[in-house]
Design a protein around this motif. Structure first.
Motif, PDB file in Angstrom:
ATOM      1  N   ILE A   1      80.176  41.559 -30.625  1.00 33.76           N
ATOM      2  CA  ILE A   1      80.660  40.195 -30.510  1.00 33.76           C
ATOM      3  C   ILE A   1      80.177  39.839 -28.329  1.00 33.76           C
ATOM      4  O   ILE A   1      81.116  40.765 -28.393  1.00 33.76           O
ATOM      5  CB  ILE A   1      81.775  39.618 -30.707  1.00 33.76           C
ATOM      6  CG1 ILE A   1      81.920  39.808 -32.230  1.00 33.76           C
ATOM      7  CG2 ILE A   1      82.356  38.328 -30.319  1.00 33.76           C
ATOM      8  CD1 ILE A   1      83.538  39.803 -32.880  1.00 33.76           C
ATOM      9  N   GLU A   2      80.147  39.282 -28.345  1.00 35.02           N
ATOM     10  CA  GLU A   2      80.104  38.587 -26.963  1.00 35.02           C
ATOM     11  C   GLU A   2      80.537  37.078 -27.089  1.00 35.02           C
ATOM     12  O   GLU A   2      80.197  36.455 -27.122  1.00 35.02           O
ATOM     13  CB  GLU A   2      78.664  38.632 -25.987  1.00 35.02           C
ATOM     14  CG  GLU A   2      77.822  39.907 -26.288  1.00 35.02           C
ATOM     15  CD  GLU A   2      76.642  40.117 -25.723  1.00 35.02           C
ATOM     16  OE1 GLU A   2      76.139  38.689 -24.804  1.00 35.02           O
ATOM     17  OE2 GLU A   2      75.985  41.088 -25.218  1.00 35.02           O
ATOM     18  N   LEU A   3      81.817  37.412 -26.107  1.00 32.52           N
ATOM     19  CA  LEU A   3      83.092  36.161 -26.396  1.00 32.52           C
ATOM     20  C   LEU A   3      81.854  34.825 -25.640  1.00 32.52           C
ATOM     21  O   LEU A   3      81.676  34.943 -24.537  1.00 32.52           O
ATOM     22  CB  LEU A   3      84.032  36.332 -26.277  1.00 32.52           C
ATOM     23  CG  LEU A   3      84.918  36.941 -27.009  1.00 32.52           C
ATOM     24  CD1 LEU A   3      86.046  37.397 -27.420  1.00 32.52           C
ATOM     25  CD2 LEU A   3      84.482  35.968 -28.326  1.00 32.52           C
ATOM     26  N   THR A   4      82.163  33.855 -26.173  1.00 32.93           N
ATOM     27  CA  THR A   4      81.518  32.666 -25.280  1.00 32.93           C
ATOM     28  C   THR A   4      82.919  31.832 -24.884  1.00 32.93           C
ATOM     29  O   THR A   4      83.938  31.560 -26.180  1.00 32.93           O
ATOM     30  CB  THR A   4      80.552  31.893 -26.328  1.00 32.93           C
ATOM     31  OG1 THR A   4      79.261  31.970 -26.325  1.00 32.93           O
ATOM     32  CG2 THR A   4      79.905  30.595 -25.219  1.00 32.93           C
ATOM     33  N   SER A   5      82.916  31.273 -23.934  1.00 33.02           N
ATOM     34  CA  SER A   5      84.098  30.764 -23.661  1.00 33.02           C
ATOM     35  C   SER A   5      84.187  28.673 -23.712  1.00 33.02           C
ATOM     36  O   SER A   5      83.471  28.560 -25.262  1.00 33.02           O
ATOM     37  CB  SER A   5      84.492  30.591 -22.407  1.00 33.02           C
ATOM     38  OG  SER A   5      85.711  29.674 -21.650  1.00 33.02           O
ATOM     39  N   ILE A   6      86.006  28.816 -24.630  1.00 30.18           N
ATOM     40  CA  ILE A   6      85.965  27.026 -25.313  1.00 30.18           C
ATOM     41  C   ILE A   6      86.288  26.305 -23.779  1.00 30.18           C
ATOM     42  O   ILE A   6      86.431  25.497 -24.487  1.00 30.18           O
ATOM     43  CB  ILE A   6      87.397  27.172 -26.323  1.00 30.18           C
ATOM     44  CG1 ILE A   6      88.193  27.835 -25.770  1.00 30.18           C
ATOM     45  CG2 ILE A   6      86.342  28.233 -27.335  1.00 30.18           C
ATOM     46  CD1 ILE A   6      89.168  27.580 -26.750  1.00 30.18           C
TER      47      ILE A   6
END
Length: 449
Positions: free
Chosen positions: A115-120
């Motif tokens: 998982i490469e987190l995408t900001s909210i």
């Protein structure tokens, strides 16, 4: 041992393992020789059975045992060597299994997604702000009075909120229908327990009246033969009763655990409980908005093994909720009723775990204790609850997970555009309930799609 790994999808791996023929054949021979010492076959003395006969009778069984053990052992070695992180159990099958040939087997596994987190960042989050006023406490006390009210006969026609004792018989056309009749039934007008339109037509009725009521069953009524049908009910009113509310006196106060009957203490406790409920409703509303945004911003594949585990857990919860008993076989409940919700939970859980990992979040013993103390406030013996939680490692771990989840939500909340919205206590609770209902509808729509 030779190992190769093929990536067949984002989360599926095909692990191929090859073991030297001699390793398996020697193990089979050794086990057969050991077994020969105790084999009893008619015509031979114990321990004197020829190996050819032992092999003929037991060779296949022994080889299967050896191969099974070898595959399990070397599967673990292979995934450790290849640094794979399996989610659930593998499907293992031998592709080459013959004496004199190298043993080859394939293990198909699901792994946790990378998982490469995408900001909210940029997400709009509405955060209710609630102040519990004296008027709110007054309203809650009035609710408590109604919950503890007595019903008394009244010499007047029925009003909204009254209780009527009635007999009724329902008809489709001229024919009565099954389940449409009762005698001596107590019905509170405005309770919404009957078909829409039924209760309202009893307003103005008096004891001794006979009424004919016409209604239309809802299109989604559970009895298909009645759904959307027009019906009439003959109703006999035996009694009309109004609520007799208790006085807010010392006796009333004592009924709610305030032993000295002090009204000020009861009001204080009610206010504290309402603030706690409001805080929980606000936290849940904010948290749900944040998690929805996190899931939408990060579409990740989900291992089906984890979804099945979560599905099984939801089945057990449902069985418990509906009182089906501890011996109920939850496998009787269809997976499809729970799969969408389970998938969402697994997705969000994996994403939150990544948030916790990426931000190196942790929960100290003091933070865990503080959380337990806060949870214990709703119980009559909070000290015992705290001691019970902190002395049970499993419960303590669950609380730690809750603390970490709260910290992860705070990290995500810092990325969002938060707007404070003033609400009353009732509005905040209603908004939280509406949001929970919307989430269930979204899951149901996903399942039907």
């Amino acid at each position: 041992m030779q190992v190769s790994v093929d990536t067949t999808s984002q989360i599926e791996r095909r692990v191929k393992v090859q073991l030297p023929a001699a390793q398996i054949d020697d193990a089979v021979s050794a086990r057969l020789k050991d077994a020969a010492k105790n084999v009893r076959i008619d015509g031979f003395r114990k321990g004197k059975v020829p190996m050819s006969e032992v092999t003929k009778r037991y060779g296949s069984e022994v080889r299967n045992e050896v191969v099974g053990e070898a595959m399990r052992e070397h599967y673990v070695r292979a995934i450790t060597e290849q640094e794979l992180n399996p989610a659930g159990y593998p499907q293992i099958e031998a592709s080459v299994n013959e004496a004199g040939k190298d043993l080859e087997f394939v293990a198909v596994i699901e792994v946790y997604p990378e998982i490469e987190l995408t900001s909210i960042e940029g997400t709009d989050v509405e955060r209710p702000v609630v102040e519990i006023t004296d008027a709110d406490v007054d309203e809650m006390i009035e609710t408590l009075r109604k919950q503890n009210a007595n019903w008394e006969d009244v010499e007047r026609s029925a009003e909204d909120g009254d209780q009527l004792n009635i007999d009724f018989q329902g008809f489709l056309g001229d024919e009565p229908f099954e389940g449409g009749s009762a005698e001596g039934h107590d019905l509170v007008i405005g309770s919404g327990s009957f078909i829409p339109g039924f209760e309202e037509q009893l307003i103005g009725a008096s004891a001794g009246d006979d009424k004919e009521i016409s209604v239309t069953f809802p299109e989604d009524y559970q009895a298909e033969n009645l759904a959307g049908q027009e019906a009439t009910f003959n109703v006999k009113v035996h009694a009309v009763k109004g609520q007799s509310l208790p006085e807010v006196d010392e006796e009333f106060v004592k009924n709610f655990g305030v032993e000295d009957g002090d009204l000020a203490k009861l009001r204080s406790e009610i206010g504290d409980n309402m603030r706690r409920e409001a805080t929980q409703a606000i936290d849940n509303r904010v948290k749900q908005q944040v998690l929805d945004a996190l899931q939408k911003a990060n579409e990740i594949p989900v291992p089906q093994a984890l979804v099945q585990q979560e599905t099984d857990g939801l089945k057990r919860q449902a069985a418990q909720q509906f009182g089906l008993g501890e011996d109920f076989d939850v496998s009787q409940l269809p997976n499809e009723l729970f799969t969408e919700q389970a998938t969402t939970r697994v997705q969000v859980g994996l994403l939150l775990a990544e948030v916790i990992k990426a931000n190196e979040l942790d929960a100290s013993d003091d933070e865990i204790k503080a959380k337990v103390q806060d949870l214990a406030k709703q119980y009559q013996e909070p000290e015992q609850v705290v001691e019970h939680y902190l002395s049970n490692e499993q419960m303590k771990t669950q609380v730690k997970s809750a603390v970490l989840e709260e910290k992860a939500v705070d990290v995500l909340l810092a990325q969002a555009n938060v707007a404070d919205v003033t609400m009353t206590y009732q509005e905040a609770l209603a908004a939280a309930q509406q949001q929970a209902g919307d989430a269930e509808e979204d899951e149901a729509e996903g399942e039907s799609a």
